[in-house]
Each structure stands twice: as structure tokens, then as C-alpha cells.
Design a protein around this motif. Structure first.
Motif, short mmCIF file in Angstrom:
data_model
loop_
_atom_site.label_atom_id
_atom_site.label_comp_id
_atom_site.label_asym_id
_atom_site.label_seq_id
_atom_site.Cartn_x
_atom_site.Cartn_y
_atom_site.Cartn_z
N UNK A 241 0.83 -1.20 0.00
CA UNK A 241 0.00 0.00 0.00
C UNK A 241 0.86 1.25 0.00
N UNK A 242 1.97 1.21 0.75
CA UNK A 242 2.89 2.36 0.76
C UNK A 242 3.46 2.60 -0.63
N UNK A 243 3.72 1.53 -1.37
CA UNK A 243 4.22 1.67 -2.74
C UNK A 243 3.17 2.33 -3.64
N UNK A 244 1.91 1.94 -3.48
CA UNK A 244 0.83 2.54 -4.27
C UNK A 244 0.76 4.05 -4.01
N UNK A 245 0.85 4.43 -2.72
CA UNK A 245 0.77 5.84 -2.35
C UNK A 245 1.94 6.62 -2.94
N UNK B 266 10.79 1.47 2.43
CA UNK B 266 11.49 0.30 1.93
C UNK B 266 12.44 0.70 0.80
N UNK B 267 13.36 -0.18 0.47
CA UNK B 267 14.37 0.14 -0.55
C UNK B 267 13.73 0.39 -1.92
N UNK B 268 12.69 -0.36 -2.25
CA UNK B 268 12.03 -0.17 -3.54
C UNK B 268 11.35 1.20 -3.61
N UNK B 269 10.76 1.61 -2.50
CA UNK B 269 10.14 2.93 -2.45
C UNK B 269 11.20 4.02 -2.50
N UNK B 270 12.31 3.80 -1.81
CA UNK B 270 13.38 4.80 -1.77
C UNK B 270 13.85 5.17 -3.17
N UNK B 271 13.93 4.20 -4.05
CA UNK B 271 14.44 4.47 -5.39
C UNK B 271 13.42 5.20 -6.28
N UNK B 272 12.20 5.44 -5.76
CA UNK B 272 11.22 6.23 -6.51
C UNK B 272 11.44 7.73 -6.32
N UNK C 26 19.84 14.91 -5.22
CA UNK C 26 19.21 13.76 -5.86
C UNK C 26 19.29 12.54 -4.94
N UNK C 27 18.19 11.82 -4.84
CA UNK C 27 18.16 10.64 -3.97
C UNK C 27 19.19 9.61 -4.43
N UNK C 28 19.36 9.49 -5.76
CA UNK C 28 20.27 8.47 -6.27
C UNK C 28 21.73 8.79 -5.98
N UNK C 29 22.04 10.06 -5.65
CA UNK C 29 23.43 10.44 -5.35
C UNK C 29 23.75 10.39 -3.85
N UNK C 30 22.75 10.09 -3.02
CA UNK C 30 22.95 10.14 -1.57
C UNK C 30 23.95 9.09 -1.08
N UNK C 31 23.92 7.91 -1.69
CA UNK C 31 24.84 6.84 -1.26
C UNK C 31 26.28 7.25 -1.52
N UNK C 32 26.53 7.85 -2.66
CA UNK C 32 27.88 8.30 -3.00
C UNK C 32 28.33 9.41 -2.05
N UNK D 271 22.06 -3.43 1.70
CA UNK D 271 21.29 -2.81 2.79
C UNK D 271 20.32 -1.79 2.21
N UNK D 272 19.24 -1.54 2.93
CA UNK D 272 18.29 -0.51 2.54
C UNK D 272 18.89 0.85 2.88
N UNK D 273 19.11 1.72 1.88
CA UNK D 273 19.73 3.02 2.14
C UNK D 273 18.99 3.82 3.20
N UNK D 274 17.65 3.79 3.17
CA UNK D 274 16.87 4.56 4.13
C UNK D 274 17.14 4.09 5.56
N UNK D 275 17.20 2.78 5.76
CA UNK D 275 17.48 2.25 7.09
C UNK D 275 18.89 2.63 7.54
N UNK D 276 19.83 2.58 6.60
CA UNK D 276 21.21 2.91 6.95
C UNK D 276 21.33 4.38 7.34
N UNK D 277 20.68 5.26 6.58
CA UNK D 277 20.74 6.70 6.89
C UNK D 277 20.17 6.97 8.28
N UNK D 278 19.07 6.30 8.62
CA UNK D 278 18.47 6.50 9.95
C UNK D 278 19.41 6.01 11.05
N UNK D 279 20.16 4.95 10.74
CA UNK D 279 21.13 4.43 11.72
C UNK D 279 22.26 5.42 11.93
#
Length: 599
Positions: A196-200, A222-228, A245-251, A264-272
Motif C-alpha cells: 500500500x505504501x508503494x501505491x501511495x 522500503x528500498x524499492x520505495x526509496x528508489x522512486x 538527488x536521492x540516487x546520489x545520496x549513497x555516494x 542494505x536498505x539506504x533509508x534504514x542505513x541513513x536512519x542508523x
């Protein structure tokens, strides 16, 4: 990303395109422990056609920033805000900003007794100029994938309804129906499952691609949502530690020596990485990490082309007329009362229980003996107390549930305070009338009340109606003053027990002069006086006890209870008290809305 070719006035689908920029936003709040700084010089931007997501640790200032950008949080006695927010280079204070934006709160403030279609149509009727509003609503329902539940109730604690994801999409639809240029959302995926979160999120991305500026706080996607996500803003300790840009955050984090582990899920790692053990007192390591990321973020910031076309400062927010608002608010209020089991079934059941008690204990009372007089007096006061309390409790327990809905719709300029208040009052007029006719018709002749004339019966109906309505007025007053039902109940009890004592039933005639005036402040006093005068004015108790020396006791209850005010005078005073209590309730509602609108 948005097109970089800008015109003097760029419009897509009758929607003005807006780019937002905010410069050096600082916000501090006064607390009992002192002044706490929530935002520490935040600078950023959001372009049309982009989906900007704000993430961060708890207490980072995400929601505060969102509320400032949407102009929902402003300077007040407790809140101090500096910096500027610009829409196409125009300060948002200089334009009709609410005409361009929509705001979806974290909590779904929807009326549980309305269907999805009715919720959207209500807003469409009051806030849009579409010629065929029904077609537009059905089109939006299809876009939101709500076709299967469009005629289902929203639902709540007392009735089954749609799912959490469907409620969230309905809340988003309520804002989208006005076709805003900028849409703010506060954690729209919280509490939803991953699908449902993906639909939103896909829906929000689609809206951004249509030209809207979408800004949302999201909690651990989730990681799939993060890449949107198009753009990502990470916050920590009231500062921006990444904006790009979200895609440049890991770099970016890898270059700062904080590379995200593979798989790893980038969003979870950033929160950590951004987690703070105590946001009020950072450790040396935490402070060093936040400062390092904030400085690194400043180095990568670049000026992007922004819309500079001025927005029309004379443009007025479309708002339906007073009578249109009153008409639809009244219809919604009546529909809510009919469908809501608390407002209809429970209230009727409570009155039925009271009526059955009266019939069981007072059926066919006599009219001659002193014992009959005492029973009649007790029943009159029992009716006074029970009927007033019955309506007060119903209002106190239900009005606070409408409070957040009313506040949100008022802040969104859906309607004004006056039509909303009048709609509630008019609904109460007819609801209390139905209850009065039902209750009095059941008990009046069964208990052998005074039937010496048609006038006496009609006057009793009117007195009971005023009882109901004054109870509802007190309930509305406490409901407007207190936002929690338990506080409203406690204050109501503290107010009503003194009123009951000074009604004249428990003690009358010999009150100390210092307290005599308090009788005249009690609505129970006028109700009791009016009902007693109504029942005893045309007939007397004849069978009285005789004292030991052969004298008859005074069997006139009007003398015993010091009943000296006429029925019509009591009716007039009760009507004035109703106006007084309702006026206080309106003032409380107006102050509440003004206070919230001004932050």
C-alpha cells in the motif's frame, strides 16, 4: 526533473507551476525547561515536477519545517521563526498562498459515517469551480484506485469501514480535488503495509510528473520505495545533512566515510547513521558527525534554475458562499447524526431506559395525597437532572471527535466558522425536538401528569425541549473549550453539581443571603421552577396530614419550594441562557481556530 525552460506565466492543466525556496529558517520553541531550538538555519528548495522527500531521526525538525513551508506554523508567544519562504521568488506572506497548496496530515481526519465518494464530493462542492463536479470526483477516484470502495463508509471505532491505505488515499484525494500547485504530506506511508505504501508513493510521483511540487516527510521507506524519490533531504538535529538527488545520496555518504553496506536498505542505513541517543544533549561523537555532514552538504549545493514569475498577489482563494457552505454542512451534520450509532441509537436507547424507569416507578401517580405530591416533585426533578445530563454527555463525548476534522477543514479554507457553528446548532434544534416529542409522549399521560388544559401540556413539552437544548448548549461549550473528552467530562461535572444544588429541590427558601444569588446562575433552577409551576398552578393537593394540635400542614408545593417565577418567565430566561452558552461556545471555537491558524 522539471523543465528548465520558463515562461512569464507557466501553467499546466490550469495549474500555476510553483518552485519553493527557503533561506536560513530558524525556529525555537519556549518550553517549561527553557527555549529549545528546533531548526538551526535551514536552507533548501523544491522544484515543480519533483518529488522531494524529507527524512531524518526523531526530533530532527522534519514536521516543523513542513509546517513552516506550508505556512501552518507562524510566529506566536511560544514559537519564534526567522528566515524566509519564497514561492516563485515571492514571499508567501505577500500572496494568497493557501490558494496554491494542499496539506495531508499524518492522521486521517475523515468523518467515519461518510463514504469515500461523499468525502470528495463535499470538498469539490465547496472548493472547486468544476462544471461537472461529479465527473471530476469519479475521475479522481479512478486515479486513486478507490473504485471498489467509493460507496463504502470511512469507518471508525463504532462502525466497519475501509482499510488504512484506502483512508490515506482518500485524504490525499481530498487535497488533490482542488488541483494544488504544491502538495505537502506528513508521513503518508506510516502504518501502511509495503504494498500500500508503494501505491501511495507511485501516486505522489505521478502527481509530481504532472507538474506539481510534492514535498513529503516519510518514515523509513522500503528500498524499492526509496528508489522512486526524485530529491532527498536528510535532517538531523535541526540541520540539513544532505539535500540533492536521492540516487546520489549513497555516494555522498561514502565520500564522508560512511559507506552504506552492500544489500542494505539506504533509508534504514541513513536512519542508523543519523540516530541520536538524546536529541537534547548530543555526545561529542554525534555532534562531530552532524557538523561534518552539514558542512559536506553545503559544499555540494548548487543553484538550480528557479521560476521567477511573480504570483498574482490579488488573486483570491476560491471559497463558496455562506449559504452554500451552510447548506452542505447542514446536510453532512444531519447525515452524520442519522448514521452514527453514538449520536442516534445510543442516545435514543438512553432516553428509552430513562422512560422505562419513569414508567416502572411512577406509573399512574395519584393526585390527592401528600405522598403523591412528594412522588411528583421527585419525578419533576429527576426529569430535569436526567434529561440535561443525557444531552450534555452526548455532546461532550462526540463533539471533540469532530474537532480535528473541523480544524483541518478550516485551515484548508473549506468553510468558515460561522456556517459550521450554525449547522451544528440547527441540527441540534431538530434532533432535540424529536427527542422531546418522543420522551414526553411516552411518559406524560402514563404517569398522570397535569392534564387540566391543553396549554399546560404544551408548556411542559416546551420546558422539556428547553432542557434538552440547554444541555446540548453546555455540552457544545465544554467541547469547544477542551479538546479531550475526559477533560470536558470532568469540567462539566464540576460545573453541573453546583448548578443542581442551587436548583431549589435539595434546599430552597432558607439559603444564606450570601449564596442566594447563585440560584439565579443555575439553569436547573429555571427548569425546576418552570416545571413545578406548570404542574401545580391549576390543581392543589387536598389530602393533607394534620399535626397533633389539629392544624393542616401546608400542602402547596409552590410555597414549600418557594416557586415564585411564572412559566413564561422561566422559558424566557432559559432561552437567553441558551443564546449565552451558544455564544460562548462560538467565541471559544473562533478563538481556537484563530490561535491555530496563527501558529
Amino acid at each position: 526533473m522539471a523543465d528548465s525552460c520558463y515562461l512569464i506565466e507557466e501553467v499546466a492543466g490550469n495549474k500555476t507551476l510553483i518552485d519553493l525556496a527557503w533561506n536560513d529558517i530558524k525556529c525555537s520553541v519556549k518550553t517549561k525547561q527553557g527555549t529549545k531550538q528546533i531548526l538551526k538555519g535551514v536552507t533548501g528548495h523544491a522544484l515543480h515536477g519533483e518529488f522531494l522527500v524529507i527524512m531524518g531521526s526523531s526530533g530532527a525538525g522534519k514536521t516543523t519545517l513542513l509546517n513552516i513551508l506550508s505556512n501552518r506554523l507562524q510566529n506566536s508567544k511560544k514559537v519564534a521563526i526567522t528566515g524566509e519562504v519564497l514561492a516563485n521568488s515571492s514571499p508567501i506572506s505577500d500572496i494568497f498562498y493557501t490558494n496554491y497548496i494542499g496539506y495531508v496530515t499524518q492522521e486521517d481526519t475523515l468523518i467515519e459515517t461518510m463514504t469515500v465518494y461523499e468525502c470528495l464530493m463535499f470538498v469539490a462542492r465547496l472548493k472547486t469551480t468544476y462544471i461537472n463536479k461529479k465527473a471530476k470526483v469519479l475521475e479522481l477516484i479512478n486515479l486513486l484506485k478507490l473504485d471498489n470502495c467509493k460507496n463504502s463508509y470511512i469507518g471508525g471505532p463504532y462502525m466497519k469501514g475501509i482499510s488504512g491505505g484506502e483512508k490515506k488515499r482518500t485524504s490525499i484525494g481530498i487535497e488533490l480535488i482542488t488541483n494544488p500547485s504544491v502538495l505537502f504530506l506528513d508521513e503518508p506511508t506510516s502504518g501502511l503495509d509495503s504494498y500500500t505504501a508503494m501505491i501511495v508513493c507511485k501516486l505522489l510521483l505521478s502527481e509530481a510528473n504532472s507538474g506539481k511540487t510534492i514535498i513529503s516527510t516519510i518514515h523509513q521507506p522500503g528500498s524499492e520505495i526509496f528508489h522512486l524519490f526524485d530529491k532527498l533531504m536528510l535532517m538531523c538535529d535541526g540541520q540539513i545533512v544532505y539535500h540533492g538527488l536521492a540516487k546520489n545520496s549513497l555516494n555522498f555518504f561514502a565520500q564522508c566515510g560512511l559507506a552504506c553496506p552492500e544489500h542494505s536498505n539506504p533509508a534504514d542505513y541513513f536512519m542508523e547513521v543519523l540516530y541520536l541517543a538524546n536529541s537534547n544533549e548530543l555526545s561529542k561523537e554525534e555532534l562531530k558527525r552532524v557538523e561534518m555532514l552539514a558542512e559536506a552538504n553545503k559544499k555540494i549545493q548548487k543553484n538550480e534554475p528557479m521560476l521567477t514569475v511573480p504570483l498574482n498577489i490579488d488573486e483570491k482563494v476560491y471559497k463558496s458562499g455562506f449559504f452554500t457552505q451552510l447548506y452542505y454542512l447542514l446536510g453532512r451534520s444531519v447525515m452524520r447524526m442519522i448514521r452514527n450509532p453514538i449520536l442516534s441509537v445510543v442516545r435514543i436507547a438512553l432516553l428509552a431506559v430513562i422512560a422505562l424507569m419513569v414508567l416502572f416507578f411512577y406509573y399512574n401517580m395519584g393526585q390527592t395525597g401528600i405522598q403523591d405530591m412528594m412522588n411528583r416533585n421527585g419525578l419533576i426533578f429527576f426529569n430535569v437532572a436526567c434529561l440535561v445530563f443525557c444531552n450534555i454527555l452526548a455532546c461532550v463525548l462526540t463533539f471533540p471527535t469532530m474537532r480535528p476534522i473541523m480544524i483541518k477543514e478550516y485551515q484548508s479554507n473549506t468553510y468558515g466558522v460561522v456556517p459550521y457553528f450554525l449547522a451544528q446548532c440547527i441540527t441540534d434544534v431538530f434532533a432535540d425536538l424529536i427527542q422531546t416529542l418522543s420522551y414526553v409522549s411516552i411518559i406524560y399521560w402514563a404517569v398522570n401528569f397535569n392534564t387540566t388544559s391543553f396549554k399546560v401540556v404544551v408548556e411542559y413539552y416546551i420546558m422539556v425541549y428547553l432542557e434538552f437544548y440547554i444541555g446540548g448548549s453546555l455540552g457544545m461549550l465544554t467541547g469547544c473549550v477542551f479538546d479531550k473528552p475526559e477533560l470536558a467530562l470532568a469540567s462539566t461535572s464540576g460545573l453541573l453539581f453546583p448548578f443542581m444544588y442551587f436548583a431549589g429541590f435539595y434546599r430552597s427558601g432558607n439559603l444564606p443571603k450570601a449564596f442566594k444569588w447563585m440560584e439565579y446562575t443555575s439553569p436547573f433552577f429555571y427548569v425546576f421552577q418552570g416545571c413545578m409551576k406548570n404542574q401545580y398552578e391549576d390543581f392543589k393537593i387536598t389530602d393533607c396530614y394534620v399535626n397533633p394540635i389539629g392544624q393542616k400542614l401546608d400542602c402547596d408545593p409552590l410555597d414549600n419550594f418557594d416557586i415564585h417565577l411564572s412559566v413564561h418567565f422561566n422559558m424566557m430566561i432559559l432561552a437567553l441562557l441558551i443564546v449565552f452558552y451558544r455564544t460562548l461556545a462560538f467565541i471559544a471555537m473562533k478563538v481556537m481556530c484563530k490561535h491555530l491558524k496563527n501558529g
